[in-house]
Scaffold this motif. Structure first.
Motif, PDB file in Angstrom:
ATOM      1  N   LEU A 137       0.827  -1.206   0.000  1.00  0.00           N
ATOM      2  CA  LEU A 137       0.000   0.000   0.000  1.00  0.00           C
ATOM      3  C   LEU A 137       0.864   1.259   0.000  1.00  0.00           C
ATOM      4  N   SER A 138       2.024   1.192   0.651  1.00  0.00           N
ATOM      5  CA  SER A 138       2.943   2.333   0.598  1.00  0.00           C
ATOM      6  C   SER A 138       3.460   2.538  -0.823  1.00  0.00           C
ATOM      7  N   LEU A 139       3.777   1.443  -1.510  1.00  0.00           N
ATOM      8  CA  LEU A 139       4.205   1.537  -2.899  1.00  0.00           C
ATOM      9  C   LEU A 139       3.109   2.165  -3.753  1.00  0.00           C
ATOM     10  N   GLU A 140       1.880   1.732  -3.537  1.00  0.00           N
ATOM     11  CA  GLU A 140       0.758   2.311  -4.290  1.00  0.00           C
ATOM     12  C   GLU A 140       0.639   3.805  -4.016  1.00  0.00           C
ATOM     13  N   SER A 141       0.802   4.200  -2.761  1.00  0.00           N
ATOM     14  CA  SER A 141       0.703   5.613  -2.407  1.00  0.00           C
ATOM     15  C   SER A 141       1.792   6.432  -3.092  1.00  0.00           C
ATOM     16  N   MET A 142       3.021   5.924  -3.103  1.00  0.00           N
ATOM     17  CA  MET A 142       4.107   6.633  -3.783  1.00  0.00           C
ATOM     18  C   MET A 142       3.815   6.770  -5.273  1.00  0.00           C
ATOM     19  N   LEU A 143       3.315   5.703  -5.874  1.00  0.00           N
ATOM     20  CA  LEU A 143       2.980   5.744  -7.298  1.00  0.00           C
ATOM     21  C   LEU A 143       1.880   6.764  -7.566  1.00  0.00           C
ATOM     22  N   THR A 144       0.875   6.783  -6.706  1.00  0.00           N
ATOM     23  CA  THR A 144      -0.254   7.707  -6.890  1.00  0.00           C
ATOM     24  C   THR A 144       0.190   9.148  -6.787  1.00  0.00           C
ATOM     25  N   PHE A 145       0.964   9.478  -5.751  1.00  0.00           N
ATOM     26  CA  PHE A 145       1.421  10.860  -5.595  1.00  0.00           C
ATOM     27  C   PHE A 145       2.362  11.256  -6.734  1.00  0.00           C
ATOM     28  N   GLY A 146       3.152  10.296  -7.232  1.00  0.00           N
ATOM     29  CA  GLY A 146       4.006  10.593  -8.373  1.00  0.00           C
ATOM     30  C   GLY A 146       3.193  10.903  -9.623  1.00  0.00           C
ATOM     31  N   ILE A 147       2.131  10.119  -9.838  1.00  0.00           N
ATOM     32  CA  ILE A 147       1.245  10.371 -10.987  1.00  0.00           C
ATOM     33  C   ILE A 147       0.601  11.748 -10.876  1.00  0.00           C
ATOM     34  N   TRP A 148       0.101  12.074  -9.683  1.00  0.00           N
ATOM     35  CA  TRP A 148      -0.586  13.360  -9.498  1.00  0.00           C
ATOM     36  C   TRP A 148       0.390  14.537  -9.591  1.00  0.00           C
ATOM     37  N   ALA A 149       1.655  14.290  -9.292  1.00  0.00           N
ATOM     38  CA  ALA A 149       2.641  15.363  -9.440  1.00  0.00           C
ATOM     39  C   ALA A 149       3.007  15.585 -10.901  1.00  0.00           C
ATOM     40  N   ALA A 150       3.042  14.515 -11.707  1.00  0.00           N
ATOM     41  CA  ALA A 150       3.437  14.633 -13.113  1.00  0.00           C
ATOM     42  C   ALA A 150       2.292  15.077 -14.011  1.00  0.00           C
ATOM     43  N   ALA A 151       1.054  14.765 -13.629  1.00  0.00           N
ATOM     44  CA  ALA A 151      -0.085  15.008 -14.516  1.00  0.00           C
ATOM     45  C   ALA A 151      -0.262  16.474 -14.915  1.00  0.00           C
ATOM     46  N   PRO A 152      -0.184  17.445 -13.991  1.00  0.00           N
ATOM     47  CA  PRO A 152      -0.386  18.844 -14.412  1.00  0.00           C
ATOM     48  C   PRO A 152       0.621  19.313 -15.456  1.00  0.00           C
ATOM     49  N   ALA A 153       1.899  18.963 -15.276  1.00  0.00           N
ATOM     50  CA  ALA A 153       2.920  19.375 -16.242  1.00  0.00           C
ATOM     51  C   ALA A 153       2.680  18.718 -17.595  1.00  0.00           C
ATOM     52  N   LEU A 154       2.335  17.437 -17.608  1.00  0.00           N
ATOM     53  CA  LEU A 154       2.067  16.732 -18.856  1.00  0.00           C
ATOM     54  C   LEU A 154       0.865  17.342 -19.572  1.00  0.00           C
ATOM     55  N   THR A 155      -0.195  17.620 -18.819  1.00  0.00           N
ATOM     56  CA  THR A 155      -1.408  18.188 -19.413  1.00  0.00           C
ATOM     57  C   THR A 155      -1.140  19.573 -19.993  1.00  0.00           C
ATOM     58  N   THR A 156      -0.476  20.410 -19.213  1.00  0.00           N
ATOM     59  CA  THR A 156      -0.199  21.779 -19.667  1.00  0.00           C
ATOM     60  C   THR A 156       0.688  21.774 -20.903  1.00  0.00           C
ATOM     61  N   GLY A 157       1.749  20.969 -20.886  1.00  0.00           N
ATOM     62  CA  GLY A 157       2.657  20.920 -22.021  1.00  0.00           C
ATOM     63  C   GLY A 157       1.970  20.486 -23.300  1.00  0.00           C
ATOM     64  N   LEU A 158       1.131  19.451 -23.220  1.00  0.00           N
ATOM     65  CA  LEU A 158       0.439  18.964 -24.414  1.00  0.00           C
ATOM     66  C   LEU A 158      -0.622  19.952 -24.892  1.00  0.00           C
ATOM     67  N   ALA A 159      -1.376  20.531 -23.960  1.00  0.00           N
ATOM     68  CA  ALA A 159      -2.450  21.447 -24.344  1.00  0.00           C
ATOM     69  C   ALA A 159      -1.898  22.698 -25.025  1.00  0.00           C
ATOM     70  N   LEU A 160      -0.798  23.223 -24.505  1.00  0.00           N
ATOM     71  CA  LEU A 160      -0.236  24.451 -25.067  1.00  0.00           C
ATOM     72  C   LEU A 160       0.682  24.175 -26.253  1.00  0.00           C
TER      73      LEU A 160
END
Length: 406
Positions: A137-160
């Motif tokens: 569950l700790s591994l899952e939590s690290m993966l989740t927070f990593g995804i949520w940290a990367a998602a805004p930058a990925l979304t902004t870069g692709l949209a713009l």
């Protein structure tokens, strides 16, 4: 048990499938804003679409979670990912459609795959030994927070850089890959055959204190995210600091997940651990409202993030202890709905308060709401633990119950 022992092919495959399934969810709100921002009233419409997406998640989470069956979870998760992929593809291909049509697609994109996260979590804990559940569950939590940290930058870069519809189309492709990847994982997980639907529903309802404490911790995250820009302006700090400061919160959460998983267990009952951790996060967010200077705010947010992830981990572990395996996916889905409702309630309260009070005062009012939820949840969980312990047979009772079968 060390994290190294989790580096097996099934667990790594699970990580890849989970990333493909959850990245679109993390990208969705910001992607919807970018999708329509160039239309008249675009930012307002984007906010409405993001809200409709979240409403779809909140409404569908308990309904679809209750319908998920442990032994045949794969087809249900596949159907959810298919609906989500169709919703995101429709949004990307029909970005100029009427707002009502976009709203319906956003609702479907949010509602369809909402129980997949819960199903994947239950699947992960069934793939490892019992002594490894905390680390998993700790591994899952690290993966989740990593995804949520990367998602805004990925979304902004692709949209713009590529176009406003591109993030939505990528989200559809990722969900399709996640759907295909389900066939690389077990079809489901074990459940007690004697567990009846009615008994499972009673267990789900009895676990309400766990959901309330989960909602309390997410109200704090909403305060940190939604009021921080206004607070920076109040302090005379450049608003550009908002991104790095929130990134510090996410980094603290990743570190907290890692540290909590270094031990198979921590001192004290889970209920006490969770209460202490949530109160620690509450104190960190309160300090954000009181401390001057970007560095002081950053330190408070990192500390709050460091405790936030273990607080959520203890909630998931407590829920796993309170529910039979057949009801785990439904319990995780109800937790998802509860924390989403807590986030929405805190965000609504913050938005209303910012019209009449200073941002720092709005944060403290939100902290007060959190403390009320914590008090209610802690009192209910104490009663829940007392009832569960009282229902467990003592050794001599257990022996007498088992005697006829020997």
């Amino acid at each position: 048990m060390s994290y190294r022992e989790l580096a097996t092919r099934p667990v790594l495959t699970w990580c890849a499938v989970t990333t493909a399934a959850r990245m679109p969810v993390a990208m969705a709100p910001l992607a919807l804003v970018f999708l329509v921002r160039e239309r008249p009233g675009g930012y307002s419409l984007g906010a409405v679409l993001a809200a409709v997406y979240v409403v779809g998640e909140i409404v569908a989470a308990p309904v679809l979670g209750l319908r998920m069956r442990a032994e045949r979870a794969r087809p249900q998760m596949a159907a959810g990912l298919a609906v989500g992929a169709a919703g995101f593809a429709g949004l990307g291909l029909a970005s100029g459609a009427h707002p009502v049509a976009l709203g319906l697609l956003a609702f479907l994109a949010g509602a369809g795959p909402v129980a997949v996260s819960a199903g994947l979590r239950a699947l992960l804990t069934s793939m490892v030994e019992e002594r490894s559940v905390t680390q998993a569950l700790s591994l899952e939590s690290m993966l989740t927070f990593g995804i949520w940290a990367a998602a805004p930058a990925l979304t902004t870069g692709l949209a713009l850089g590529a176009g406003p519809a591109v993030p939505l189309l990528l989200q559809a492709v990722l969900m399709g890959l996640g759907l295909a990847g389900l066939w690389l994982l077990p079809a489901g997980w074990a459940a007690e055959p004697q567990t009846k639907d009615r008994a499972a529903r009673r267990a789900l309802l009895a676990a309400w204190p766990v959901y309330v404490l989960g909602a309390a911790s997410l109200t704090l995250l909403a305060l940190a995210e939604l009021i921080l820009p206004a607070l920076l302006e109040q302090r005379g700090i450049g608003i550009g600091w908002a991104g790095p400061l929130l990134a510090g919160f996410s980094i603290g959460s990743v570190a907290g997940s890692f540290l909590y998983g270094l031990r198979p267990s921590w001192p004290g009952p889970l209920a006490v651990q969770s209460l202490v951790l949530v109160l620690g996060v509450t104190a960190g967010v309160a300090l954000v409202a009181l401390l001057p200077g970007a560095l002081a705010l950053g330190a408070a947010l990192v500390a709050a993030g460091l405790l936030q992830a273990p607080a959520m981990l203890t909630r998931n572990l407590a829920l796993r202890r309170a529910l039979p395996p057949s009801a785990l996916a439904a319990g995780y889905s109800m937790m998802y709905a509860a924390v989403g409702a807590g986030y929405a309630a805190s965000g609504t309260l913050a938005g209303g308060l910012l019209k009449v009070v200073a941002p720092s005062t709005a944060i403290l009012w939100g902290v007060g709401l959190t403390l009320v939820l914590v008090a209610v949840g802690a009192a209910g969980e104490r009663r829940l633990v007392r009832n569960r312990d009282g229902a467990e047979p003592r050794p001599e009772q257990e022996k007498s119950v088992r005697a006829p079968s020997t």
